[in-house]
Design an enzyme around this catalytic site. Structure first.
Site, PDB file in Angstrom:
ATOM      1  N   ASN A 136      -3.939   2.497   7.278  1.00  0.00           N
ATOM      2  CA  ASN A 136      -4.225   3.340   6.111  1.00  0.00           C
ATOM      3  C   ASN A 136      -3.452   2.861   4.875  1.00  0.00           C
ATOM      4  O   ASN A 136      -3.343   3.574   3.899  1.00  0.00           O
ATOM      5  CB  ASN A 136      -3.894   4.810   6.425  1.00  0.00           C
ATOM      6  CG  ASN A 136      -2.430   5.010   6.788  1.00  0.00           C
ATOM      7  OD1 ASN A 136      -1.635   4.070   6.709  1.00  0.00           O
ATOM      8  ND2 ASN A 136      -2.056   6.217   7.172  1.00  0.00           N
ATOM      9  N   HIS A 138      -0.203   2.080   4.814  1.00  0.00           N
ATOM     10  CA  HIS A 138       1.208   2.480   4.738  1.00  0.00           C
ATOM     11  C   HIS A 138       2.141   1.279   4.868  1.00  0.00           C
ATOM     12  O   HIS A 138       1.799   0.265   5.463  1.00  0.00           O
ATOM     13  CB  HIS A 138       1.552   3.598   5.733  1.00  0.00           C
ATOM     14  CG  HIS A 138       1.674   3.226   7.173  1.00  0.00           C
ATOM     15  ND1 HIS A 138       0.931   3.814   8.167  1.00  0.00           N
ATOM     16  CD2 HIS A 138       2.493   2.347   7.816  1.00  0.00           C
ATOM     17  CE1 HIS A 138       1.275   3.324   9.343  1.00  0.00           C
ATOM     18  NE2 HIS A 138       2.214   2.428   9.159  1.00  0.00           N
ATOM     19  N   GLU A 143       3.485   7.059   3.904  1.00  0.00           N
ATOM     20  CA  GLU A 143       2.086   7.374   4.180  1.00  0.00           C
ATOM     21  C   GLU A 143       1.343   7.671   2.870  1.00  0.00           C
ATOM     22  O   GLU A 143       1.966   7.997   1.854  1.00  0.00           O
ATOM     23  CB  GLU A 143       2.021   8.603   5.095  1.00  0.00           C
ATOM     24  CG  GLU A 143       2.618   8.384   6.484  1.00  0.00           C
ATOM     25  CD  GLU A 143       1.658   7.669   7.446  1.00  0.00           C
ATOM     26  OE1 GLU A 143       0.860   6.824   7.000  1.00  0.00           O
ATOM     27  OE2 GLU A 143       1.719   7.972   8.655  1.00  0.00           O
TER      28      GLU A 143
HETATM   29  C1  GLP Z   1       4.176   1.218  11.998  1.00  0.00           C
HETATM   30  C2  GLP Z   1       5.494   0.891  11.229  1.00  0.00           C
HETATM   31  C3  GLP Z   1       5.251  -0.046  10.102  1.00  0.00           C
HETATM   32  C4  GLP Z   1       4.310  -1.142  10.565  1.00  0.00           C
HETATM   33  C5  GLP Z   1       2.945  -0.556  10.778  1.00  0.00           C
HETATM   34  C6  GLP Z   1       1.943  -1.526  11.377  1.00  0.00           C
HETATM   35  O1  GLP Z   1       3.862   2.561  12.047  1.00  0.00           O
HETATM   36  N1  GLP Z   1       6.250   2.004  10.766  1.00  0.00           N
HETATM   37  O2  GLP Z   1       6.467  -0.557   9.618  1.00  0.00           O
HETATM   38  O3  GLP Z   1       4.198  -2.142   9.600  1.00  0.00           O
HETATM   39  O4  GLP Z   1       2.997   0.651  11.480  1.00  0.00           O
HETATM   40  O5  GLP Z   1       2.218  -1.768  12.707  1.00  0.00           O
HETATM   41  P1  GLP Z   1       1.610  -2.955  13.540  1.00  0.00           P
HETATM   42  O6  GLP Z   1       2.270  -4.195  13.077  1.00  0.00           O
HETATM   43  O7  GLP Z   1       1.926  -2.634  14.958  1.00  0.00           O
HETATM   44  O8  GLP Z   1       0.136  -2.951  13.261  1.00  0.00           O
END
Ligand code: GLP
Length: 242
Positions: A136, A138, A143
């Site tokens: 999304n 973030h 968020e």
């Molecule tokens: C998580 C973390 C983020 C991360 C994101 C993507 O919730 N808080 O710092 O960048 O989501 O995660 P992933 O790399 O597993 O797709």
């Protein structure tokens, strides 16, 4: 903004690790802003390899992590402290006292957020901040919302984030509903921001973050205003970015 387009996850990881290693070599006592999630695991593995085989030293490095789940102990296998220990810190010569992760167990989260902002300020903010990207848009756990939140703060995680992270817990019910995260201010004060992204499922988020309007509804879009952003992404993740 610079964009490195790589063939696949492995090459993306190698490039991200190279940028971090170059930062450490240029300034051995640098401040690294670090991220969790599945995306940086490959880059951390390379850094461990280069430490073991190439003598890359983290002895003077200071680190600040982006975020931590509220309510997980540091040795819970899904806490971000545990993630950092097992994927990087335990395998290199960084001094644990020089590593910072927000305390998800703090009795007074507001005081913990204020303490974390003092840590950031005292360190002079990150020389290089590594970021992953949520589906999304973030960054850290910032968020989508009506405004960019600048200081470190406690957040209620969105359904989308809880669902995305549920794969790592034994059940969706176990995913914490809240987290402490560095705010947009702490991220934007980093001298350089490196965004690592992989996979077709992130293509839409990449396009919205880097080719759409700057809006707090897509927190990563604020990076369009940062003077030194490096996007390292594989072809699949870049497939919707013109
Ligand atoms: C998580 C973390 C983020 C991360 C994101 C993507 O919730 N808080 O710092 O960048 O989501 O995660 P992933 O790399 O597993 O797709």
């Amino acid at each position: 903004m610079q964009i490195y387009r790589t063939e696949n996850y492995e090459a993306m990881s190698e490039k991200v690790a190279a940028l971090i290693a170059a930062q450490i070599i240029a300034r051995p006592d640098c401040v690294l802003g670090l991220a969790t999630g599945s995306t940086p695991i490959g880059a951390y593995a390379r850094l461990v390899e280069w430490h073991r085989e190439g003598g890359l030293s983290f002895a003077g490095v200071r680190t600040v992590n982006l975020d931590e789940y509220r309510g997980l102990t540091p040795n819970h296998d899904q806490s971000y402290r545990y993630f950092m220990q097992t994927n990087l810190f335990d395998h290199v010569d960084v001094d644990r006292a020089n590593t910072n992760v927000p305390d998800g167990l703090a009795a007074d989260p507001a005081a913990e957020c204020a303490r974390y902002d003092r840590v950031l300020r005292d360190l002079g903010y990150a020389d290089l901040q590594l970021l992953g990207l949520g589906h999304n848009g973030h960054i850290g756990f910032n968020e989508p919302g009506p405004a960019f939140v600048l200081p470190t703060h406690m957040v209620d995680l969105t359904e989308s984030t809880i669902n995305a992270n549920a794969r790592l817990f034994s059940s969706r019910d176990e995913v914490p509903r809240q987290a402490l995260t560095m705010g947009i201010g702490g991220i934007m004060r980093a001298k350089r921001v490196v965004v690592a992204v992989s996979g077709a499922d992130k293509a839409e988020a990449v396009a919205r973050a880097f080719a759409g309007p700057v809006t707090p509804e897509v927190p990563a879009s604020v990076l369009q205003l940062h003077p030194d952003v490096v996007l390292v992404a594989d072809a699949a993740a870049l497939s919707k970015l013109n």
